[in-house]
Design an enzyme around this catalytic site. Structure first.
Site, PDB file in Angstrom:
ATOM      1  N   ASP A  47      -4.765  -2.854  -7.612  1.00  0.00           N
ATOM      2  CA  ASP A  47      -4.239  -3.615  -6.479  1.00  0.00           C
ATOM      3  C   ASP A  47      -4.893  -5.001  -6.443  1.00  0.00           C
ATOM      4  OD1 ASP A  47      -2.845  -4.175  -4.189  1.00  0.00           O
ATOM      5  OD2 ASP A  47      -4.232  -3.137  -2.862  1.00  0.00           O
ATOM      6  N   GLU A  48      -4.253  -5.927  -5.755  1.00  0.00           N
ATOM      7  CA  GLU A  48      -4.774  -7.296  -5.602  1.00  0.00           C
ATOM      8  C   GLU A  48      -5.130  -7.908  -6.961  1.00  0.00           C
ATOM      9  OE1 GLU A  48      -4.388  -8.524  -2.833  1.00  0.00           O
ATOM     10  OE2 GLU A  48      -4.678  -7.036  -1.258  1.00  0.00           O
TER      11      GLU A  48
ATOM     12  N   GLN B  46      -1.457 -15.283  -2.748  1.00  0.00           N
ATOM     13  CA  GLN B  46      -2.596 -14.823  -1.962  1.00  0.00           C
ATOM     14  C   GLN B  46      -3.874 -14.768  -2.804  1.00  0.00           C
ATOM     15  OE1 GLN B  46      -1.677 -11.690   1.120  1.00  0.00           O
ATOM     16  NE2 GLN B  46       0.207 -11.494  -0.074  1.00  0.00           N
TER      17      GLN B  46
ATOM     18  N   THR C  99       0.831  -1.202   0.000  1.00  0.00           N
ATOM     19  CA  THR C  99       0.000   0.000   0.000  1.00  0.00           C
ATOM     20  C   THR C  99       0.866   1.253   0.000  1.00  0.00           C
ATOM     21  OG1 THR C  99      -1.741  -1.186   1.204  1.00  0.00           O
ATOM     22  CG2 THR C  99      -1.845   1.219   1.221  1.00  0.00           C
TER      23      THR C  99
END
Length: 719
Positions: free
Chosen positions: A218-219, A249, A37
């Site tokens: 993101d992700e 993840q 982040t």
């Protein structure tokens, strides 16, 4: 705006490389706790003061919590005008503006899971299908899977193979028709309609490309095909796409996430720059080593070397407990002791694979006087009184929302029965009008009789609320007026359940907070309802509440706590039994890895030897993941029935003799049960004053019984 050199201060070399990358595709492979982040926010601020303006930067992530955190960090860095959003929120806002290109009005409703269930029931009836073997939930899962793969109803029907798909195909088509008639979308539609909007409308896509010249996602490991198309579509011209994530993840394959989006990023963008963030700032070396040893077993991953400069901490503990109650008592006692030595409850979290495991844990925490919060943000908005209140407001925004109308047309009871409702709907369909339009002139409805009076009064009520909603007042005032004028307050006051009023008061407080945040007049009822519809479990976590947090492993993504307990690490729970029946064992291992790496200072993993499943006590097997833990810096505990550590394992230590009547029974013996038929005795174990046994039946698998109480009888071997 911060100066470039200030934004690069205190960054590691890989972090600086990611922040300073100016043009072209960038893949940031970020391990857990590696400052991802920080990199995203500093990169946005760095771009905003070197090569572009904040308004030309779009940052997309997966949860409201993460988006809000990013926005606040960017504001502090001087890049407050960067657009930070979740995928679903960004798509919803875009469709409010351009929805007519994909058949949507700007006031469309977003159906949550309960609304979708209601819609699919209408579709089943309309398609006249026999669905005795499939629940509405099963059908919705099949439709959602198809939508995630960008397969519409026509293509689904054309490609349907097998009885199940051929049965679902007409329901899928009818479901889409129901949504269209009610100007509504489900969560999947927000993504696929946006993907189609970008793919079919070059003018809109080019306008957005000019507006958002730098896109950060993101992700990225959790994106599905539609999200991939959206991210790709926003960057077709400039290719200034930066994605961050970690294949290790990726835990949402069950809802359509495609891990290959991140694994194949370098194939999509041949000139992509790749940066590895491998230093972990969160966890102790012991926790990191244990997590790394487990995830190294996976094949679908990009190898990386996780390391940390943090000081040594406690060994990872693996607690094998006698049963689920002992497991819960052990965890609760530990947390109580931690607090009594100065620890804070809000630094502790308990994770589990399935929500049902929280019951024993909650009971034990209450008994130990440990305050806790259960992260079920969605559950609050699924309460009956909340959905009833919101249904009135949804109807004001979208008069075509038939699901909302049917929910509250007779709530509180106003003498409008099901037969009357059906006549309203039939007349609306026959005249090509909406049900709300029909309610304005109820006397025209055939055979309506005396029901015309309550229908007319209901229409007047909605008109009054509609005028209040259009008066540019505060949402708090509108909510208070709604619950008072509709009679909901009186209905709840007469009820024995006092929680309904308390919950609606909490909803009003939520609206008041929204009013304060939009004191400049930028808010709206539509925006507030949209925000509520996209809430997630993580949004319910209050880090300052002074309580232990209980949540599923999926909801734990993106969070961190000093002390973490992962309960129920057993075969069939973690990994879940679905992964053993053709599912993805690697994704279950990634889920375990995510849970482990949420811990900063201490990690305890627990399992139970015995667990009650659907009212039947069953002996469990330890999870295969426990065998993958390293031997170093891992301590194994044996927890007895009282929840306290013991020296010897109770799994192999009988605590009483087998009763005389059962002594002749042996492994392999045939037994008969009145419900399950004939089965074979697999094992016998004395425990807690009773004799437990496992019997395998051909049609039902292995069942666990207490022999002194079970209706079992021996069967002659010649049977």
């Amino acid at each position: 705006m911060g100066r470039p050199e200030e934004l690069l201060a205190n960054l590691t070399e890989p972090q600086r490389q990611a922040v300073m990358h100016a043009h072209g595709p960038l893949l940031v492979l970020a391990g857990p706790g590696s400052g991802k982040t920080r990199v995203i926010t500093h990169r946005a601020a760095y771009l905003a003061c070197t090569v572009t303006e904040p308004r030309h930067i779009l940052a997309i992530t997966f949860t409201n919590k993460a988006a809000n955190e990013m926005a606040e960090r960017m504001r502090r860095l001087g890049a407050g005008r960067v657009t930070c959003s979740t995928f679903h929120s960004f798509c919803a806002r875009l469709l409010r503006i351009h929805g007519e290109r994909v058949g949507l009005g700007p006031n469309f409703s977003i159906f949550d899971e309960a609304d979708q269930q209601a819609a699919v029931k209408q579709a089943i009836e309309r398609a006249n299908q026999n669905t005795d073997q499939f629940t509405p939930g099963n059908i919705l899962n099949a439709i959602s899977k198809a939508k995630n793969e960008m397969i519409d109803a026509d293509r689904y029907a054309a490609e349907a193979s097998g009885w199940e798909q051929r049965m679902i195909a007409p329901i899928y088509a009818a479901y889409e028709q129901v949504l269209a008639e009610q100007n509504a979308v489900d969560f999947d539609d927000l993504l696929i309609k946006t993907a189609r909007l970008l793919g079919d409308n070059p003018d809109i896509r080019e306008r957005l490309e000019d507006q958002y010249r730098y896109v950060l996602v993101d992700e990225y490991q959790d994106t599905n095909h539609a999200q991939y198309l959206i991210a790709r579509g926003l960057c077709l011209g400039h290719e200034n796409l930066c994605v961050t994530g970690d294949p290790d993840q990726s835990i949402y394959g069950w809802r359509g996430a495609n891990i290959h989006n991140i694994l194949q990023f370098e194939e999509d963008f041949a000139d992509a720059t790749v940066v590895h963030l491998e230093q972990n700032y969160r966890s102790t070396p012991q926790i990191l080593a244990a997590a790394d040893a487990v995830i190294a077993r996976n094949r679908k991953r990009k190898k990386k070397r996780l390391w940390t400069g943090n000081t040594d901490g406690e060994p990872v503990r693996v607690a094998e407990c006698e049963d689920a109650q002992a497991e819960a008592a052990f965890i609760a006692r530990e947390i109580r002791a931690y607090a009594e030595t100065g620890g804070r409850f809000n630094d502790v979290a308990i994770f589990y694979r399935v929500n049902s495991l929280s019951r024993n844990l909650e009971a034990a925490l209450r008994s130990a006087q440990v305050p806790y919060q259960v992260a079920r943000g969605v559950a609050f908005f699924q309460r009956r009184e909340i959905k009833d209140t919101l249904a009135y407001l949804r109807l004001l925004v979208n008069p075509q929302d038939q699901v909302a109308l049917l929910r509250i047309i007779n709530v509180p009871a106003r003498g409008i029965g099901e037969v009357t409702v059906q006549r309203v709907l039939q007349h609306a369909a026959a005249t090509g009008r909406t049900p709300l339009e029909v309610l304005q002139t109820p006397d025209e409805i055939p055979n309506i009789g005396r029901a015309a009076t309550p229908l007319r009064e209901f229409a007047r009520l909605l008109d009054s609320l509609s005028r209040a909603a259009g008066s540019d007042g505060h949402l708090q005032d509108l909510l208070e007026q709604t619950v008072a004028q509709t009679g909901l307050t009186q209905m709840w006051s007469r009820s024995d359940d006092t929680s309904a009023l308390e919950n609606v008061n909490e909803l009003i407080t939520f609206a008041a907070e929204y009013d304060r945040q939009h004191a400049d007049g930028s808010g709206s009822l539509t925006d507030w309802l949209q925000m509520i519809s996209l809430v997630s479990d993580q949004d319910a976590v209050d880090p300052d509440v002074g309580a232990v947090t209980l949540m599923t492993l999926h909801a734990a993504k993106g969070l961190e706590f000093d002390r973490v307990y992962i309960a129920g690490v057993e075969d069939g729970l973690l990994p879940h039994q679905r992964s053993q029946a053709g599912g993805d064992l690697e994704e279950e291992r990634r889920l375990f890895f995510v849970g482990m790496t949420r811990a900063r200072k201490a990690l305890t993993i627990s399992s139970a030897r015995w667990r009650e499943v659907r009212g039947m006590l069953q002996r469990t097997s330890r999870s295969v993941f426990l065998t993958e833990l390293p031997k170093d810096n891992v301590v194994h505990l044996n927890i007895g029935e009282d929840g306290r550590p013991q020296e010897r394992s109770a799994r192999h230590e009988p605590d009483h003799a087998i009763s005389h009547e059962l002594v002749e029974w042996r492994q392999g013996q045939l037994l008969r049960h009145p419900q399950y038929g004939v089965g074979r005795l697999m094992w016998v174990q004395p425990r807690a004053g009773r004799t437990h046994a496992g019997v395998r039946f051909a049609a039902y698998g292995e069942k666990t019984f207490i022999l002194e109480m079970a209706p079992l009888e021996a069967v002659d071997e010649d049977w």
